[in-house]
Design a protein around this motif. Structure first.
Motif, PDB file in Angstrom:
ATOM      1  N   LYS A   1       8.050  52.017 186.951  1.00 42.61           N
ATOM      2  CA  LYS A   1       8.346  52.774 185.735  1.00 42.61           C
ATOM      3  C   LYS A   1       7.902  52.043 184.473  1.00 42.61           C
ATOM      4  O   LYS A   1       8.004  52.586 183.374  1.00 42.61           O
ATOM      5  N   ALA A   2       7.439  50.794 184.631  1.00 41.33           N
ATOM      6  CA  ALA A   2       6.986  50.037 183.460  1.00 41.33           C
ATOM      7  C   ALA A   2       5.841  50.771 182.786  1.00 41.33           C
ATOM      8  O   ALA A   2       4.914  51.247 183.439  1.00 41.33           O
ATOM      9  N   SER A   3       5.905  50.862 181.450  1.00 42.82           N
ATOM     10  CA  SER A   3       4.938  51.687 180.714  1.00 42.82           C
ATOM     11  C   SER A   3       3.666  50.947 180.346  1.00 42.82           C
ATOM     12  O   SER A   3       2.750  51.519 179.800  1.00 42.82           O
ATOM     13  N   SER A   4       3.610  49.649 180.595  1.00 44.88           N
ATOM     14  CA  SER A   4       2.398  48.909 180.238  1.00 44.88           C
ATOM     15  C   SER A   4       2.145  47.819 181.261  1.00 44.88           C
ATOM     16  O   SER A   4       2.952  47.581 182.149  1.00 44.88           O
TER      17      SER A   4
ATOM     18  N   ASN B   1      10.416  45.258 179.087  1.00 42.03           N
ATOM     19  CA  ASN B   1      10.333  43.856 179.488  1.00 42.03           C
ATOM     20  C   ASN B   1      11.053  43.634 180.821  1.00 42.03           C
ATOM     21  O   ASN B   1      10.591  42.876 181.675  1.00 42.03           O
ATOM     22  N   ARG B   2      12.189  44.309 180.996  1.00 41.98           N
ATOM     23  CA  ARG B   2      12.915  44.207 182.264  1.00 41.98           C
ATOM     24  C   ARG B   2      12.133  44.875 183.399  1.00 41.98           C
ATOM     25  O   ARG B   2      12.104  44.376 184.522  1.00 41.98           O
ATOM     26  N   LEU B   3      11.501  45.982 183.092  1.00 39.49           N
ATOM     27  CA  LEU B   3      10.671  46.646 184.108  1.00 39.49           C
ATOM     28  C   LEU B   3       9.488  45.763 184.493  1.00 39.49           C
ATOM     29  O   LEU B   3       9.110  45.677 185.667  1.00 39.49           O
TER      30      LEU B   3
ATOM     31  N   THR C   1       6.598  42.305 188.132  1.00 39.17           N
ATOM     32  CA  THR C   1       5.939  41.020 188.362  1.00 39.17           C
ATOM     33  C   THR C   1       6.441  40.380 189.653  1.00 39.17           C
ATOM     34  O   THR C   1       5.657  39.823 190.438  1.00 39.17           O
ATOM     35  N   ILE C   2       7.746  40.465 189.882  1.00 38.94           N
ATOM     36  CA  ILE C   2       8.322  39.911 191.109  1.00 38.94           C
ATOM     37  C   ILE C   2       7.810  40.683 192.318  1.00 38.94           C
ATOM     38  O   ILE C   2       7.451  40.101 193.346  1.00 38.94           O
TER      39      ILE C   2
END
Length: 712
Positions: free
Chosen positions: A609-612, A683-685, A690-691
């Motif tokens: 769901k991260a937008s970038s 940032n949390r997404l 990243t993990i």
């Protein structure tokens, strides 16, 4: 329970048609028996070149009677408020052949509806069999069929008779003027007798045909031939080494017999592969090798005759083979007068594919691609430096034997004769071997090249074929694969897997396709990069499908194969793909596997769901759990990446599980990700993504896994 015996008498059917036709007969009968509610104890099919026989043991003499419930109109439509039938109700009852009073009203999820209860009495099996047997005859398909003049019947060879018995009764079936009866025929030369079969008795049928020199049972015929051929080979310390040839000759004869023959020893100065090919491919003979593995001047021929006139048969077979070997010896002598190197330029007279030039052009592409592959593998320390020159030389000569008289007469010897002529020309042994090996594997069960030089040239040859066909949109569809591209892809996969070659398939495919005329830049037109990109992507998808099918056939779970294919690494490196799949197959048996799947899948579902595609920013952390998780990531990222880089995938899986399982779940339990502040939320997404990427980009996308409720 009554037995059924059905025989289709024909003119001689090609050997390769028999087994598939009999298998179709069994499948067709079983399907139709089920459709007509007929039970049976067993079903057996066998045959000879002149008959296809089906025997059904214990077939019911009558269909099972059934009761059907036919849904009709709603009760409110079929009857009025006074309970009188409406036109709809009367019409429904009349259409089903029942009285209006026989309709039953039943509750359904949609309300009350009318049902007609109808009992269908079973018919006698004897009355059903004509339709069933006719459908079987018409339903058998062959690679090539004949059509009778004015007839719609297609069959491998003309049908001459039908034997159809249900118990002791003749089944009244007829096919284009040929009525079924109770007669069968013995061997056309050794018997010529027409026999009356009293009943559908398999043992009587089989024994009676045996007496008339027809061994109708294929398995029995094969074992008789095996025994006779083995007995003739035993004094030489030889044995049957070609089961496919044994199957073929089994279906060429009705009365199996074998004789020993010989040829002049002077022909042994011709390469052994040539002699063996002349024997097997043209005459279906079994060559005899000595105890030391060398070819002798003896061979075995299979006969459709008894021992009478065996001497005449021996002389006839020896005379036929002598003519073949004389031609082969002449070709061997004449071909050696011109070296392979001198033949290369003449390949321009041999067409390849339209718009893709001739075999001289194709040879140049194989040389170029072989050089490219060898450079890549030398850089990875997977080939010695001197392999480059050897691979280029083998690639230059690999197609030259197509112009020899020997390969013109025996096409299956292409490559093999190239090796023989290269040795005669004094080429390096590695070059000669690679010329023969570059065609391997020639079929699914064939071996791959034993030499790395042969493997490199083989890869170049197969890649050029696949890229050429895809560039011209000659892509396999369904069961159609006229250029054997699936076999070529399977060969490439097997070679890379066995040799452990590290190759980026996307780079290799772009290199191979860039050598094709249709994708090369020309002054008069712009280069169609988009077309090449699409071609390469289509080939990558083709290889992906092949890898999936191959590993499913090997017994791997489909979701595990998909997980390894769907990761960022995918199948760009085929050898690496197999390493990851094998590692995950072992890891999936560990007790902590469900927890690993859950961690990877959970981070994937949230992280997507991260937008970038930016980077995690520590200044945006507001909760101790997210800082703790980020610190854990930074502390372990390098070691896990090193394990992945060193192909220690099992260690990487275990390390990832041990490091992230608890912290990730704690993070999700205590930190609300979708906060209103867009920068903190994203940032949390990004942290979660990243993990996830640390595992999913290089090992497997475990979101594809189907855990059947085993997830914690």
């Amino acid at each position: 329970m009554i037995d059924l015996l059905f025989e289709i008498g024909t003119e001689e059917i090609p050997a390769s048609y028999l087994a598939p036709a009999l298998n179709q007969m069994k499948i067709l009968f079983a399907e139709r028996a089920k459709k007509h509610r007929l039970e049976m104890q067993s079903l057996y099919g066998t045959g000879t070149p002149r008959r296809l026989t089906l025997f059904v043991k214990g077939l019911t003499d009558r269909q099972e009677s059934v009761t059907e419930e036919i849904l009709g109109p709603a009760a409110s439509i079929a009857f009025d408020t006074a309970g009188n039938p409406t036109r709809a109700g009367s019409g429904f009852a009349r259409s089903q052949g029942v009285g209006i009073s026989d309709l039953q009203i039943k509750k359904t999820p949609k309300g009350e509806y009318c049902f007609a209860i109808r009992r269908i009495e079973g018919r006698e099996t004897l009355h059903l069999l004509p339709e069933i047997l006719t459908e079987i005859i018409r339903g058998i398909s062959f690679p090539k069929s004949m059509k009778w003049k004015g007839s719609t019947l297609f069959f491998a060879r003309p049908i001459r008779s039908l034997l159809a018995l249900f118990g002791d009764e003749v089944i009244p079936v007829e096919i284009h003027g040929i009525p079924a009866g109770r007669f069968t025929s013995g061997h056309p030369f050794l018997s010529g007798k027409r026999m009356e079969v009293p009943a559908a008795d398999w043992d009587w049928y089989k024994q009676s045909l045996n007496q008339e020199k027809v061994v109708v049972d294929m398995d029995e015929r094969r074992e008789i031939l095996r025994t006779k051929i083995t007995r003739l080979m035993k004094p030489y310390g030889a044995a049957i080494d070609d089961e496919g040839l044994l199957d073929e000759v089994t279906n060429l004869v009705e009365y199996p017999n074998a004789i020993e023959c010989s040829f002049d020893e002077e022909f042994l100065d011709t390469p052994g592969d040539v002699i063996v090919t002349a024997m097997k491919a043209h005459q279906r003979y079994f060559p005899i090798k000595k105890r030391d593995g060398k070819l002798s001047n003896k061979f075995i021929a299979v006969l459709n005759r008894d021992e009478n006139n065996a001497r005449t048969a021996v002389q006839g077979n020896e005379r036929v083979l002598k003519a073949r070997l004389s031609d082969a010896r002449f070709f061997w002598k004449e071909d050696r007068k011109v070296s392979l190197e001198k033949r290369v330029d003449d390949l321009k007279n041999l067409a390849f594919l339209e718009k893709l030039g001739n075999y001289r052009d194709r040879t140049d592409r194989i040389v170029n691609l072989s050089e490219y592959l060898s450079h890549r593998l030398i850089a990875m320390n997977q080939l010695p430096i001197e392999a480059d020159a050897l691979a280029k030389r083998a690639a230059l000569l690999c197609k030259a034997d197509l112009l020899t008289q020997m390969v013109g007469e025996f096409p299956s010897l292409q490559g093999i004769m190239g090796r023989e002529y290269a040795e005669w020309d004094g080429e390096e042994p590695e070059v000669a071997v690679a010329i023969a090996e570059h065609y391997m594997p020639r079929f699914a069960a064939d071996t791959i090249p034993a030499s790395k030089i042969g493997a490199v040239v083989g890869l170049a040859d197969k890649l050029d074929t696949i890229c050429s066909c895809f560039a011209l949109r000659l892509i396999p569809t369904g069961s159609q694969d006229p250029y054997s591209l699936r076999r070529h892809a399977y060969g490439i996969i097997r070679i890379i897997e066995a040799c452990g070659f590290t190759l980026d398939m996307q780079e290799v495919l772009f290199k191979a396709s860039s050598l094709l005329p249709v994708f090369q830049e020309k002054p008069e037109r712009t280069h169609h990069q988009t077309a090449q990109d699409k071609c390469v992507q289509d080939i990558k998808d083709f290889f992906r499908d092949r890898l999936f099918q191959i590993n499913i056939e090997r017994g791997h779970r489909h979701d595990l194969v998909n997980a390894v294919l769907s990761t960022g690494a995918g199948c760009h490196d085929i050898h690496d793909f197999f390493q990851r799949l094998q590692a995950l197959s072992r890891v999936s048996k560990e007790s902590w596997w469900p927890d690993l799947v859950t961690v990877v899948e959970r981070t994937f579902n949230i992280g997507k769901k991260a937008s970038s595609s930016g980077f995690v920013e520590e200044r945006l952390f507001t909760e101790p759990e997210e800082r703790k998780l980020w610190d854990i990531y930074k502390a372990n990222e390098t070691s896990i990446r090193n394990q992945v880089g060193e192909k220690r995938y099992e260690d990487a899986c275990r390390a990832y599980y041990e490091v992230f399982a608890r912290p990730v779940h704690s993070f999700f339990d205590k930190v609300y990700v979708n906060v209103e502040d867009e920068s903190v939320r994203n940032n949390r997404l990004l942290l979660v993504r990243t993990i996830n990427a640390l595992y999913s980009e290089k090992i497997a996308d475990l979101s594809c896994m189907e855990m059947s409720g085993n997830k914690p």
